[in-house]
Design a protein around this motif. Structure first.
Motif, short mmCIF file in Angstrom:
data_model
loop_
_atom_site.label_atom_id
_atom_site.label_comp_id
_atom_site.label_asym_id
_atom_site.label_seq_id
_atom_site.Cartn_x
_atom_site.Cartn_y
_atom_site.Cartn_z
N SER B 69 0.82 -1.21 0.00
CA SER B 69 0.00 0.00 0.00
C SER B 69 0.85 1.26 0.00
O SER B 69 0.54 2.23 -0.69
CB SER B 69 -0.92 0.01 1.23
OG SER B 69 -1.94 -0.93 1.06
N ASP B 70 1.93 1.25 0.78
CA ASP B 70 2.78 2.44 0.89
C ASP B 70 3.29 2.89 -0.46
O ASP B 70 3.17 4.06 -0.82
CB ASP B 70 3.98 2.15 1.81
CG ASP B 70 3.56 2.11 3.26
OD1 ASP B 70 2.34 2.38 3.51
OD2 ASP B 70 4.38 1.78 4.12
N SER B 71 3.84 1.94 -1.22
CA SER B 71 4.42 2.34 -2.50
C SER B 71 3.36 2.54 -3.57
O SER B 71 3.55 3.34 -4.50
CB SER B 71 5.45 1.30 -2.96
OG SER B 71 4.83 0.04 -3.07
N LEU B 72 2.23 1.86 -3.43
CA LEU B 72 1.18 2.01 -4.46
C LEU B 72 0.40 3.31 -4.29
O LEU B 72 0.13 4.00 -5.26
CB LEU B 72 0.22 0.82 -4.42
CG LEU B 72 0.74 -0.52 -4.93
CD1 LEU B 72 -0.29 -1.61 -4.67
CD2 LEU B 72 1.03 -0.46 -6.44
N PHE B 73 0.01 3.61 -3.05
CA PHE B 73 -0.98 4.68 -2.86
C PHE B 73 -0.45 5.94 -2.17
O PHE B 73 -0.98 7.01 -2.37
CB PHE B 73 -2.19 4.13 -2.10
CG PHE B 73 -2.73 2.87 -2.70
CD1 PHE B 73 -3.18 2.86 -4.03
CD2 PHE B 73 -2.77 1.67 -2.00
CE1 PHE B 73 -3.66 1.70 -4.61
CE2 PHE B 73 -3.24 0.52 -2.58
CZ PHE B 73 -3.69 0.51 -3.89
N GLU B 74 0.54 5.78 -1.35
CA GLU B 74 1.05 6.95 -0.62
C GLU B 74 1.52 8.08 -1.55
O GLU B 74 1.25 9.25 -1.29
CB GLU B 74 2.21 6.52 0.29
CG GLU B 74 1.77 5.75 1.52
CD GLU B 74 1.39 6.66 2.67
OE1 GLU B 74 2.06 7.69 2.85
OE2 GLU B 74 0.41 6.32 3.36
N PRO B 75 2.24 7.75 -2.64
CA PRO B 75 2.78 8.82 -3.47
C PRO B 75 1.72 9.78 -4.01
O PRO B 75 2.05 10.89 -4.39
CB PRO B 75 3.47 8.06 -4.61
CG PRO B 75 3.82 6.75 -4.01
CD PRO B 75 2.69 6.43 -3.08
N ALA B 76 0.46 9.36 -4.06
CA ALA B 76 -0.57 10.24 -4.62
C ALA B 76 -1.03 11.28 -3.61
O ALA B 76 -1.70 12.25 -3.97
CB ALA B 76 -1.76 9.40 -5.08
N ARG B 77 -0.63 11.08 -2.34
CA ARG B 77 -1.21 11.89 -1.27
C ARG B 77 -0.89 13.38 -1.42
O ARG B 77 -1.73 14.23 -1.18
CB ARG B 77 -0.71 11.38 0.08
CG ARG B 77 -1.42 12.04 1.24
CD ARG B 77 -0.98 11.47 2.57
NE ARG B 77 -1.57 10.16 2.82
CZ ARG B 77 -1.24 9.41 3.88
NH1 ARG B 77 -0.34 9.84 4.74
NH2 ARG B 77 -1.80 8.25 4.05
N ASP B 78 0.34 13.71 -1.82
CA ASP B 78 0.73 15.12 -1.87
C ASP B 78 0.59 15.73 -3.26
O ASP B 78 1.22 16.72 -3.58
CB ASP B 78 2.16 15.30 -1.34
CG ASP B 78 3.16 14.50 -2.17
OD1 ASP B 78 2.69 13.75 -3.08
OD2 ASP B 78 4.37 14.60 -1.92
#
Lengths: 261, 96
Positions: B69-78
Motif C-alpha cells: 500500500s505504501d508504495s502504491l498509494f502513498e505517493p498520490a497523497r501530496d
C-alpha cells in the motif's frame, strides 16, 4: 351468439370456479412441497432458489384462490379456501403432492410441472376470461424462470455422475404415470376450450412434449412409456400424501381459527 | 460438509438501474457460470435490487497486495493538483 354456450355445454360460474381451483391448488400444493426444502437444501443458494419458486407459486395460488372465491360467491376468501377446505375439495394435480424424496426427485417433478404451467400460461394469457388472462401473464414470467432453474439442474444431474443419472431417471419413472392426468380431457375442459377460456389440452400436450424431449435428450434421460393413470387429483381423488400436506399446512388455522399475523 | 463447499466461489456484481455501474454485492458458490447467475438472481435480486448481473470467478480477480500500500498509494497523497478543483466550470455544464 354467446361463446360460452356451445354444443360442449355452457360454462357456468361453477365450472369456471372449478377450473380456477385446479390451477390454484396445483400451485399452492407444489409451493408447500418446495417450502419443505427450506433449511434442508444441498446448498444455501439452492435453499433460496427453491424458496423463491415456492413463494412465486403461493403468490399465484393467492390470486387464483381469491378469484375462485369471487366466482363461488359465498364470501370465502383465499385464506378460507386454502386452509379450511378438506382433501376431497382440493383440485390439484396428484403429481404435485408427491413427496420430495431426494433433490433430484424434486427437480424432476419441478421440470414436469414447470413445462406444463409454462405451456398452459402461454395460452391462458390470451383467455377470453380477462381476469385469468391477467393472472396468467404475470405467472408466465415467473414460470419461465422456474423452468430455466429446474431444467438446468435436470441436465446437470441427468448428464452428471452415474449416481445422479440413475436417481433422476428413477424419479422420472416414478413420476411419469402421474403426468397422464395433465392432459386427460373432462367434459368441463371441452366446454372451457370451446369458450376460449382455457386452451385445448391436446394442444398443450403436444407443446409440453416438444419442450421436454430436447431437455430429456440433453440430460441423457429416457422418456418412460405411458402408463394407465391411477390418480385424478383434478377431480379431488388424491394419493395418500395430500392429507399429510394439509395437516401441516392447515394446522395453525384449524387450531386457532381466524388467527392472523 | 455441504455440497457448496466443493463448488468454486463467484463474485457477484449487480447493476441497480440502467445507467449505473455494476457494484460488488457479495459472493456465492456455483458449479458453473450459468448456475452462478441463477444463484445470484435468487440470492441478491429478490428484493428488486438489480437489472443486470455479472458473475466472476473469485480466482480470476487479481488483488493488490496490502503490504505494498505504501508504495502504491502513498505517493498520490501530496499531489492535490491532480484533482480538477483548480478549474472554473461553466454554469452551463451540469454533468461534471
Amino acid at each position: 351468439m354467446n361463446a360460452a354456450t356451445t354444443s360442449a355445454g355452457p360454462v357456468t360460474a361453477a365450472v369456471r370456479k372449478d377450473y380456477v381451483l385446479q390451477l390454484a391448488d396445483t400451485s399452492l400444493i407444489l409451493g408447500q412441497r418446495l417450502g419443505e426444502w427450506v433449511g434442508h437444501a444441498p446448498a444455501i443458494e439452492e435453499d433460496l432458489g427453491l424458496a423463491n419458486t415456492a413463494l412465486d407459486l403461493v403468490g399465484q395460488a393467492r390470486m387464483l384462490l381469491t378469484y375462485a372465491g369471487e366466482l363461488e360467491g359465498e364470501g370465502r376468501d383465499e385464506d378460507q379456501l386454502a386452509f379450511l377446505r378438506e382433501e376431497r375439495d382440493f383440485r390439484n394435480l396428484a403429481l404435485v403432492e408427491q413427496p420430495n424424496r431426494d433433490f433430484g426427485h424434486t427437480i424432476v417433478r419441478q421440470v414436469l410441472v414447470d413445462a406444463y404451467q409454462l405451456e398452459l400460461y402461454e395460452r391462458l394469457q390470451h383467455s377470453t376470461d380477462a381476469r385469468l388472462a391477467a393472472i396468467a401473464a404475470k405467472a408466465l414470467k415467473e414460470t419461465r424462470y422456474h423452468l430455466r432453474y429446474s431444467g438446468s439442474w435436470l441436465v446437470r444431474l441427468g448428464d452428471g455422475t452415474a449416481e445422479s443419472h440413475a436417481r433422476v431417471q428413477d424419479a422420472l419413472e416414478r413420476l411419469w404415470p402421474f403426468t397422464r392426468e395433465l392432459f386427460e380431457e373432462l367434459e368441463a375442459d371441452r366446454a372451457l376450450s370451446a369458450a376460449g377460456i382455457a386452451p385445448e389440452l391436446a394442444v398443450v400436450a403436444v407443446a409440453w412434449r416438444a419442450r421436454l424431449d430436447p431437455l430429456f435428450a440433453e440430460a441423457t434421460l429416457n422418456r418412460p412409456k405411458d402408463a394407465p393413470f391411477r390418480w385424478f387429483g383434478r377431480r379431488g381423488v388424491h394419493s395418500e400424501h395430500l392429507g399429510y400436506i394439509l395437516a401441516d399446512m392447515q394446522y395453525m388455522q384449524r387450531t386457532h381459527p381466524g388467527a392472523q399475523w | 460438509m455441504s455440497a457448496s463447499q466443493n463448488w468454486p466461489l463467484y463474485e457477484i456484481f449487480i447493476r441497480a438501474r440502467g445507467g449505473l455501474d455494476h457494484k460488488h454485492v457479495g459472493s456465492l458458490h456455483a458449479v458453473d457460470a450459468r448456475m452462478a447467475l441463477e444463484h445470484a438472481r435468487d440470492v441478491y435480486t429478490r428484493r428488486q435490487e438489480g437489472v443486470s448481473i455479472w458473475a466472476v470467478r473469485s480466482t480470476d480477480i487479481h488483488a493488490s497486495d496490502p503490504g505494498e500500500s505504501d508504495s502504491l498509494f502513498e505517493p498520490a497523497r501530496d499531489k492535490v493538483y491532480r484533482h480538477p478543483t483548480f478549474y472554473d466550470i461553466p454554469d452551463a455544464v451540469k454533468t461534471l
